[in-house]
Design a protein around this motif. Structure first.
Motif, PDB file in Angstrom:
ATOM      1  N   GLY A 473      -3.991  48.940  84.837  1.00  0.00           N
ATOM      2  CA  GLY A 473      -5.524  48.676  85.174  1.00  0.00           C
ATOM      3  C   GLY A 473      -5.458  48.106  86.657  1.00  0.00           C
ATOM      4  O   GLY A 473      -6.535  48.772  87.394  1.00  0.00           O
ATOM      5  N   GLU A 474      -4.456  47.421  87.265  1.00  0.00           N
ATOM      6  CA  GLU A 474      -4.715  47.190  88.628  1.00  0.00           C
ATOM      7  C   GLU A 474      -3.053  46.886  89.092  1.00  0.00           C
ATOM      8  O   GLU A 474      -2.363  46.087  88.414  1.00  0.00           O
ATOM      9  N   ILE A 475      -2.950  47.163  90.510  1.00  0.00           N
ATOM     10  CA  ILE A 475      -1.689  46.744  91.003  1.00  0.00           C
ATOM     11  C   ILE A 475      -2.004  45.489  91.766  1.00  0.00           C
ATOM     12  O   ILE A 475      -3.031  45.587  92.707  1.00  0.00           O
ATOM     13  N   ARG A 476      -1.463  44.355  91.646  1.00  0.00           N
ATOM     14  CA  ARG A 476      -1.981  43.167  92.211  1.00  0.00           C
ATOM     15  C   ARG A 476      -0.656  42.314  92.753  1.00  0.00           C
ATOM     16  O   ARG A 476      -1.010  41.280  93.446  1.00  0.00           O
ATOM     17  N   ASP A 477       0.352  42.874  92.393  1.00  0.00           N
ATOM     18  CA  ASP A 477       1.550  42.228  93.169  1.00  0.00           C
ATOM     19  C   ASP A 477       2.616  43.049  93.271  1.00  0.00           C
ATOM     20  O   ASP A 477       2.543  44.060  92.828  1.00  0.00           O
TER      21      ASP A 477
END
Ligand SMILES: [Zn+2]
Length: 663
Positions: A473-477
């Protein structure tokens, strides 16, 4: 109700129809105009009560005729009944008896006029008020509220004239066993309270003991043996409210009020009808505001009663499984909302944020009926779409990033990519928070840290599921970025979103996460940056000439806009007079060719990488793509200039269109 009407004396029927709109005229009444009683209707002073008195034999026909003659000679407007009383043809006791016997046919308005407390004009005015009121009210209530008569006077009159005992009910002195909680609604609706039980009789106080419907409602609940008494409506209402409060105090906090539930449901339904993506419920010092985000823009929806704020927030907390007793900390939650009327459902994410005036609630609505758009329909130019599919999505492995700020439409594009890749020979697995679209034929996992199904845990397990395509869904780290790159190195295709301004920014952000440049250059296939811009309403679009200031801001001269047709929406019904309808995407597609990869490996500046991309990979910048959309009348030039990053001078419109394959 029908039964009651049938009992009504035909004579009184006409008069009452004129006096009291609570009775709809029955068909039978119309016929009366042609029979012997017609003169009754014409004589406005003719008394319903007098007709009862003659029928009961309380006064003789001679007495009535004499009274009529006297009455006709009077210059003052007095009722026939008062003349009869003045002539001593009847006693108060006799009148009282007659009234009680004929109670079924009496209406409060009739009674008050004939007893001389109100004029017919007063009643007509009160009826007009009753008709124009948005909520149906009883005539007695209207008379009191509009100060035609004081409540005290009304009660005294009824008590004296009708002989009902006047009892002001008191919660501390009454038999509470007569007040089962389930009957409170009936008590309120019909304006009565049982106050005592003695020898098999129940004493019931009524706000209007002349109202047969109320009497019947009381008889249904309490039996036929009623001793009717009279009390002020206010006293009855106060007693019931006090009783309900005492009940709540004993049983703890109230469940959310009916009204709060209704308002919450109404707002959610309205938001779904208007295709709002977010609902903002904001507390201020003296009011509570509701706004919707539609097509990316917040618009005022309505104000709601601030007294309902707490119960509304509590209701939403219950729905979202948040802690309703916690009012000092920010919280979040989610719930599935199903609109029973339309059959639509939505996944709603709720955020509760503590402000100085109370909790602000923001609801993000993820409607399940949303269709995944085909890649062809998301607004890419033909040449860009071609390159995106051939040079990115069709590659056997690698990382494809879709970047943009919140609300830029990157999730929509991600799902369009999934739809493009989804076929019987491909295994697609996702890790999402939340699952925004349900796609048939793929394996979607909703991350839920509250129950320990974390992003990290899910990523570890998904590579063991033999996937061809992994959707994050999302790359956040750094952890999720590392996972994506590791998966790409082992031959998987990874698609994810990333929160950066433009395509080059996506690469730089990966570098800043301490990911080796050679890993980035060997795994990242492409970065697609995007924004959503409001689309000009096609129904009211008219030609628009850019101002010199607008052209100056993008470094354009008149020569640069040759071939362009700018438009502006004037506003029409179809667009709710906003000039906009829906949104259109602006894209910037970076394909990592050899020269771009070299630039990354040699740690070139973003300016250099951008210049190289434009020269060697045919990159059209976000601003340029937006300008092309403005030049074809899809988006407002002003919005394009305002919303899209200006990192280099855009090329002339004609050149952009040639690069985009639109010429
Ligand atoms: Zn329009």
């Amino acid at each position: 109700m029908e039964g009651i009407e049938a009992v009504i004396d035909p004579v009184s029927c006409l008069v009452e129809t004129a006096l009291d709109a609570e009775n709809k005229p029955e068909p039978g009444c119309e016929v009366l105009h042609s029979d012997d009683h017609t003169h009754v209707a014409d004589d406005s002073q003719t008394s319903v009560i007098v007709s009862f008195l003659t029928k009961d034999g309380a006064i003789s026909q001679e007495q009535l005729d004499y009274a009529r003659r006297v009455h006709a000679k009077l210059t003052s407007r007095r009722s026939l009944l008062s003349v009869i009383k003045e002539l001593n043809f009847i006693t108060t006791e006799k009148l009282r008896e007659t009234l009680k016997r004929n109670l079924v046919s009496l209406r409060i308005g009739t009674l008050l006029v004939e007893l001389g407390y109100l004029s017919e004009e007063d009643i007509k005015a009160a009826l007009a008020i009753q008709h124009s009121a948005p909520v149906k009210k009883r005539l007695g209530d209207v008379l009191v509220e509009a100060n035609f008569i004081s409540e005290q006077k009304l009660v005294e009159t009824l008590a004296f004239q009708l002989g009902f005992p006047h009892i002001e009910p008191n919660l501390s002195e009454m038999d509470r066993s007569l007040l089962p909680r389930g009957h409170i609604r009936n008590f309120k609706q019909h304006n009565f309270v049982p106050v005592a039980r003695e020898d098999g009789h129940v004493t019931v106080v009524f706000g209007d003991p002349t109202d047969q419907r109320d009497i019947e409602a009381a008889q249904q609940l309490l039996g036929k043996n009623l001793v009717p008494a009279i009390a002020s409506r206010r006293a009855i209402a106060e007693l019931l409210a006090g009783y309900e409060r005492s009940f709540l105090e004993v049983k703890g906090p109230a469940p959310a009020e009916d009204s709060a539930v209704a308002i919450v449901n109404q707002i959610l339904e309205e938001a779904m009808i208007e295709n709002a993506s977010d609902i903002h419920i904001e507390p201020f010092r003296d009011r509570q505001r509701v706004r919707f985000r539609r097509d990316g823009v917040l618009v005022h929806h309505k104000y709601i009663n601030p007294e309902l704020a707490n119960s509304m927030v509590s209701r939403l907390k219950v729905m979202a499984a948040a802690d309703i007793s916690e009012r000092m900390r920010h919280q979040d939650g989610r719930f599935l909302y199903e609109d029973l009327k339309t059959g639509r459902s939505a996944d709603v994410r709720a955020s509760f944020f503590i402000t100085i005036f109370g909790e602000k609630v923001v609801l993000r609505i993820l409607t399940k009926h949303q269709q995944v758009l085909s890649l062809k329909d998301i607004g890419m130019t033909s040449k860009m779409l071609d390159r995106f599919t051939v040079d990115a999505l069709d590659m056997p492995s690698g990382v494809i990033l879709i970047t943009g700020p919140t609300g830029s439409g990157k999730t929509t594009t991600l799902y369009s990519c999934v739809a493009y890749l989804n076929d019987v020979n491909t295994s697609i697995i996702t890790a999402e928070e939340p699952v925004e679209y349900v796609v048939d034929g793929i394996s979607q996992c909703a991350i839920n840290p509250k129950i320990g199904r974390t992003f990290e845990e899910t990523l570890r397990h998904m590579v063991r599921q033999d996937p061809d395509v992994i959707i994050l869904g999302e790359i956040r780290d750094k952890y999720s970025a590392d996972t994506a790159i590791q998966a790409a190195l082992t031959g998987h295709k990874i698609l994810s979103t990333f929160h950066t301004e433009d395509s080059i920014g996506g690469l730089l952000r990966l570098l800043n996460m301490d990911i080796e440049a050679f890993l980035i250059s060997s795994t990242v296939v492409s970065v697609l940056a995007q924004r959503l811009i409001r689309r000009i309403c096609p129904h009211c679009a008219v030609d628009y000439t850019p101002t010199p200031g607008e052209l100056r801001r993008i470094g354009y001269s008149q020569h640069d806009i040759i071939g362009a047709t700018f438009k502006i929406g004037e506003g029409c019904r179809s667009c709710r007079y906003t000039g906009y309808k829906g949104r259109v995407g602006a894209f910037e597609l970076l394909i990592l060719n050899e020269s771009v990869k070299d630039a990354i490996l040699s740690k070139k500046t973003s300016y250099e990488i951008r210049r190289l991309s434009v020269q060697s990979s045919g990159l059209v910048t976000l601003l340029e793509d937006g300008l092309a959309k403005a030049a074809t009348g899809q988006a407002l030039l002003h919005d394009v200039i305002r919303l899209l990053p200006r990192l280099m001078k855009p090329r002339p419109i004609q050149e952009i269109r040639r690069l985009s394959g639109e010429e």
